[in-house]
Design a protein around this motif. Sequence first.
Motif, PDB file in Angstrom:
ATOM      1  N   ASP A  10       0.815  -1.141   0.035  1.00 54.54           N
ATOM      2  CA  ASP A  10       0.221  -0.028   0.015  1.00 54.54           C
ATOM      3  C   ASP A  10       0.851   1.198  -0.007  1.00 54.54           C
ATOM      4  OD1 ASP A  10       0.863  -0.425   2.666  1.00 54.54           O
ATOM      5  OD2 ASP A  10      -0.867   0.412   3.390  1.00 54.54           O
ATOM      6  N   ASP A  14       7.764   3.460   3.115  1.00 57.24           N
ATOM      7  CA  ASP A  14       8.405   2.075   3.388  1.00 57.24           C
ATOM      8  C   ASP A  14       8.081   1.153   2.377  1.00 57.24           C
ATOM      9  OD1 ASP A  14       5.999   2.350   4.838  1.00 57.24           O
ATOM     10  OD2 ASP A  14       6.526   0.793   6.086  1.00 57.24           O
ATOM     11  N   ASP A  15       6.693   1.002   1.948  1.00 55.14           N
ATOM     12  CA  ASP A  15       6.485   0.020   0.740  1.00 55.14           C
ATOM     13  C   ASP A  15       7.416   0.233  -0.546  1.00 55.14           C
ATOM     14  OD1 ASP A  15       3.591  -0.799   1.816  1.00 55.14           O
ATOM     15  OD2 ASP A  15       3.861   1.069   2.359  1.00 55.14           O
ATOM     16  N   ASN A  39      -2.441   2.588   3.518  1.00 53.49           N
ATOM     17  CA  ASN A  39      -2.031   3.936   3.861  1.00 53.49           C
ATOM     18  C   ASN A  39      -3.016   5.027   3.262  1.00 53.49           C
ATOM     19  OD1 ASN A  39       0.265   3.193   5.624  1.00 53.49           O
ATOM     20  ND2 ASN A  39       1.347   2.729   3.798  1.00 53.49           N
ATOM     21  N   THR A 124       2.869  -6.004   2.814  1.00 49.91           N
ATOM     22  CA  THR A 124       3.153  -4.957   3.633  1.00 49.91           C
ATOM     23  C   THR A 124       1.944  -3.976   3.986  1.00 49.91           C
ATOM     24  OG1 THR A 124       4.083  -3.847   1.599  1.00 49.91           O
ATOM     25  CG2 THR A 124       5.467  -5.252   2.865  1.00 49.91           C
ATOM     26  N   GLY A 125       0.773  -4.435   3.702  1.00 56.16           N
ATOM     27  CA  GLY A 125      -0.283  -3.348   3.849  1.00 56.16           C
ATOM     28  C   GLY A 125      -1.211  -4.390   4.495  1.00 56.16           C
ATOM     29  N   ASN A 166      -1.686  -1.926  10.142  1.00 52.44           N
ATOM     30  CA  ASN A 166      -1.831  -2.969   9.174  1.00 52.44           C
ATOM     31  C   ASN A 166      -2.828  -4.071   9.520  1.00 52.44           C
ATOM     32  OD1 ASN A 166      -0.055  -1.475   7.228  1.00 52.44           O
ATOM     33  ND2 ASN A 166       1.433  -3.046   7.290  1.00 52.44           N
ATOM     34  N   ASP A 240       8.486  -1.683   6.129  1.00 52.57           N
ATOM     35  CA  ASP A 240       8.316  -2.864   5.043  1.00 52.57           C
ATOM     36  C   ASP A 240       9.492  -3.333   4.329  1.00 52.57           C
ATOM     37  OD1 ASP A 240       5.367  -2.162   5.762  1.00 52.57           O
ATOM     38  OD2 ASP A 240       5.265  -0.940   3.995  1.00 52.57           O
TER      39      ASP A 240
HETATM   40 CA    CA Z   1       2.958  -0.460   4.306  1.00 50.06          CA
END
Ligand code: CA
Length: 319
Positions: A10, A14-15, A39, A124-125, A166, A240
Amino acid sequence: MTERLILDCDPGHDDALAMILAAGDPRVELLAVTTCAGNQTLEKVTRNALAVCAVAGIDVPVAAGARGPLVRPQLVAPEIHGESGLDGPVLPPAVRALDPRHAVDLIIDVVLAEEPGTVTLVPTGPLTNIALAMRKEPRIVDRVKRVVLMGGSYTRGNKTPAAEFNIAADPEAAQAVFAGGWPVTMVGLDLTHQATADPDVVARIAAVGSPLSEFVVDVLGFFGRTYREQQGFDAPPVHDLCCVAHLCDPAVFTTRDAFVAVELTGTWTAGMTVTDFGDLLGQPHNTDVAVALDKPRLWDMTVQAIAALSAVPAEAAAR
Ligand code: CA
Ligand code: PIR
């Protein structure tokens, strides 16, 4: 053997770093990028994913997924990631089209097309897409090598005192993933708060001296400001990125096995990842929990990945 992964994200500052490491480290192969509302809204995070692909020269299928959580009202995080979800850098226009499939279908297609036990899912979300993919095609559960997710914590949260963002965003989806019966690695805040991009790291990235390194410096600049103002951090924790780093080199963090379940009914604790490293709850351990980070290892590989992607001529990167 290279680790092959699907990044379900998302973006998100950091993603974005996670995407860049997945594309730039020779020890991993990025098979696809899928997006999930988190996010920011699905439209915004998908646009951001395509923008990162453009800057970094990433040429893999990108598909948009869930517009919101399974059960609960949507959460977004503009106070950390800005109105666009990736405020700070100038976002270039997308140079590649979105895959026409829904993210859930792209995940299923890729996992079924590859040899069993060779594809790792890296969410990562919020875990909405992963939970939906499990339910739509249960055969993926046995075929996926493992799930290395950023989410949760065994100490305290960042969305509430108990819950990390998350997991708080879609606790029901997260619970389905932890209870799925596949190997899960939880890369939670206890680990990722060790992964700060300190000034020396930002300086090393700036020294690469490419459009991509400038982009990353701008990403970390904005993220660092909001983390300082909103959370009192000296430097931003690049959550992430740690998941992808673990696939590049498992030695980047140590883990301990535990039973993890997501609290779904607590008045003040919904979204908490209840973690039993022992046998207090009498439950079989279902998760490897990330504990201690080798920070120099993390940033060495990240700087190298940025340099590797920067060696690609700008024209090729913009194709
Ligand atoms: Ca994320
Ligand atoms: C980070 C995030 C959301 C909210 C805050 N306050 C900080 C995003 C990051 O992209 C990461 O995946 C996870 N959610 C950390 O909670």
